[in-house]
Scaffold this active site. Structure first.
Site, short mmCIF file in Angstrom:
data_model
loop_
_atom_site.label_atom_id
_atom_site.label_comp_id
_atom_site.label_asym_id
_atom_site.label_seq_id
_atom_site.Cartn_x
_atom_site.Cartn_y
_atom_site.Cartn_z
CG ASN A 132 -0.71 0.98 2.56
OD1 ASN A 132 -0.27 2.40 2.55
ND2 ASN A 132 -0.30 0.42 3.12
CG PHE A 136 -0.33 9.12 6.89
CD1 PHE A 136 -0.25 7.48 7.45
CD2 PHE A 136 0.55 10.19 7.56
CE1 PHE A 136 0.36 7.20 8.28
CE2 PHE A 136 1.50 9.52 8.40
CZ PHE A 136 1.36 7.94 8.47
CB SER A 200 3.60 5.27 7.40
OG SER A 200 3.50 5.51 5.67
CG ASN A 202 2.91 4.57 1.81
OD1 ASN A 202 4.13 4.15 1.04
ND2 ASN A 202 2.05 3.72 2.25
CB THR A 203 4.12 10.84 4.65
OG1 THR A 203 2.74 9.92 4.53
CG2 THR A 203 4.38 11.94 5.08
CE LYS A 238 2.27 -0.01 13.43
NZ LYS A 238 0.83 0.10 12.66
CG ASN A 267 3.87 1.15 9.58
OD1 ASN A 267 3.18 0.21 8.51
ND2 ASN A 267 4.00 2.58 10.19
C1 LIG Z 1 -3.64 -1.00 3.44
C2 LIG Z 1 -3.56 -0.82 4.66
C3 LIG Z 1 -2.41 0.84 5.47
C4 LIG Z 1 -2.27 1.13 5.78
N1 LIG Z 1 -2.80 1.56 6.92
C5 LIG Z 1 -1.84 2.22 8.59
C6 LIG Z 1 -2.03 3.16 9.22
O1 LIG Z 1 -2.28 4.56 8.21
N2 LIG Z 1 -1.11 3.36 10.29
C7 LIG Z 1 0.40 2.67 10.82
O2 LIG Z 1 0.52 2.89 11.66
N3 LIG Z 1 -0.38 2.10 10.10
C8 LIG Z 1 -0.99 1.74 8.93
N4 LIG Z 1 -0.92 0.05 8.41
C9 LIG Z 1 0.61 -0.70 9.07
C10 LIG Z 1 -0.64 -2.06 9.20
O3 LIG Z 1 -1.01 -1.35 10.56
C11 LIG Z 1 0.44 -3.32 10.43
O4 LIG Z 1 1.23 -2.55 10.98
C12 LIG Z 1 1.10 -3.49 8.40
O5 LIG Z 1 0.20 -3.65 8.12
C13 LIG Z 1 1.71 -4.73 9.23
O6 LIG Z 1 0.43 -5.78 9.63
P1 LIG Z 1 -0.03 -6.99 8.82
O7 LIG Z 1 0.99 -7.87 8.09
O8 LIG Z 1 -0.54 -7.67 9.82
O9 LIG Z 1 -0.64 -6.47 7.96
C14 LIG Z 1 -1.50 0.01 7.11
C15 LIG Z 1 -1.67 -1.15 6.18
C16 LIG Z 1 -1.98 -1.49 5.20
C17 LIG Z 1 -2.25 -3.17 4.46
#
Ligand SMILES: Cc1cc2nc3c(=O)[nH]c(=O)nc-3n(C[C@H](O)[C@H](O)[C@H](O)COP(=O)(O)O)c2cc1C
Length: 359
Positions: A132, A136, A200, A202-203, A238, A267
């Site tokens: 992704n 934000f 993140s 992405n920022t 985080k 993350n």
């Molecule tokens: C589509 C998407 C959007 C996410 N947006 C955020 C976010 O806004 N803030 C954040 O701290 N983590 C965000 N994450 C990260 C997740 O909270 C998590 O830390 C990461 O995906 C690893 O866990 P997973 O393998 O179970 O997905 C996002 C993940 C995905 C897939």
């Protein structure tokens, strides 16, 4: 076994397997972001028809032994929803009906922002992963606050909420602290704990805030604000899975110096090691199965090197009860799901809670 038991076991099997056998193959035919919005509507719709109780019966596991006491809070069970799924606090009640012990909303920023251009969300089916680069996208902190007002402050119906906070894209890193303060102050009365998201990918430049000095300054400023309150709220950091061991040792020092309450590891990753899917080179953060091992390594490293000095929420590639138990064994006190929830459905939450009980 009498006919009635066979019937109810049968319908139970159908309902719990419905997601993977019936719903997922259908959903996975369509654009991931469109499916995300559709799923929100579907969850809302089923609840408006009064299916909340059914979800609770199917997926919630109520047992005192699942409760966890951490940083002054009682978590009904240790399985939470990770940030990014319910960014705007739209579905926390419904998602808690599906068995989550806590819901992390956000990342929210002071002002609403659209995020990056679409497409920005990609399924890597062969790898059981997601990339992704949402950036934000969110409705701004005030909008989240308005929705969180519907959450009862105490009692059985209170859903335990984490508030994950970040900075707007247009805010320069040197002013980032102000953005975090705005979100912190606005959410203070409406969340149970805070998560400072500096990880993140992405920022642009956000992750530069993970460097020792800026991170210490940011966390200390928030702690100073926190300590002015009559009753402070837990603050967690985080972190990215891409930090080196040296940087992880810095994190341990920073937690100790600023006395924040814990760390969320991890993350998404910028690594693309060992992927098979055609769309593996999309820009953004990778989550899901390919992250399982690295996220667990980070948890273990932090727990061992700090001699378990602070609580850790483990997240990254949990797709089965076994993955969850491994995170807990590595030193996580609580765990969170995102990608595993998409691939496995709500039954995963129940499987994990049951596995914890029978361990
Ligand atoms: C589509 C998407 C959007 C996410 N947006 C955020 C976010 O806004 N803030 C954040 O701290 N983590 C965000 N994450 C990260 C997740 O909270 C998590 O830390 C990461 O995906 C690893 O866990 P997973 O393998 O179970 O997905 C996002 C993940 C995905 C897939």
């Amino acid at each position: 076994m009498n006919k009635k038991t066979t019937l109810s076991l049968g319908s139970f099997f159908i309902l719990t397997s419905m997601y993977k056998i019936l719903l997922r193959p259908l959903l996975f035919l369509f654009d991931p972001e469109a499916v995300h919005h559709f799923t929100f509507k579907l969850i809302r719709f089923t609840h408006s028809l009064g299916f909340g109780g059914l979800f609770r019966n199917l997926y919630q596991v109520k047992n005192k032994s699942l409760e966890r006491q951490l940083f002054g809070l009682t978590f009904p069970n240790p399985v939470g929803l990770a940030a990014g799924f319910d960014k705007n606090a739209m579905l926390f009640k419904e998602l808690s009906n599906m068995g989550f012990g806590f819901i992390e909303i956000g990342t929210v920023t002071p002002k609403a922002q659209p995020g990056n251009d679409q497409p920005r969300l990609f399924r890597l089916k062969e790898d059981a992963a997601i990339i992704n680069r949402m950036g934000f996208n969110n409705g701004g902190v005030e909008e989240a606050v308005e929705r969180l007002k519907a959450n009862p402050k105490t009692g059985k119906k209170h859903v335990l909420i984490g508030g994950n906070i970040g900075k707007n894209k247009i805010t320069l890193n040197e002013n980032a602290v102000n953005d975090y303060i705005i979100c912190f102050e606005a959410l203070f009365d409406y969340v149970d704990y805070f998560v400072v998201n500096v990880s993140s990918p992405n920022t642009p430049n956000l992750r530069a805030l993970q460097e020792k000095q800026p991170l210490t300054d940011l966390l200390q400023t928030l702690q100073d604000k926190n300590n002015l309150r009559e009753k402070r709220k837990p603050i967690l950091l985080k972190i990215a899975p891409d930090l080196t061991n040296e940087q992880l040792l810095d994190i341990i020092d920073i937690v100790s110096e600023t006395k924040i309450d814990g760390v969320i590891a991890t993350n998404t990753t910028i690594s693309r090691d060992g992927l098979k899917s055609d769309n593996k080179d999309e820009m953004g953060g990778l989550s899901g199965r390919p992250l399982t091992k690295r996220a667990t390594e980070v948890i273990r490293f932090l727990a061992e090197k700090s001699h378990k000095a602070f609580p850790i929420i483990g997240v990254g590639g949990i797709h089965s009860a076994k993955d969850a138990l491994e995170k807990l064994d590595a030193g996580a006190d609580l765990i969170q799901l995102y990608t595993g929830f998409i691939y496995e459905g709500p039954k995963l939450i129940k499987d994990i809670n049951q596995a914890i009980l029978t361990k």
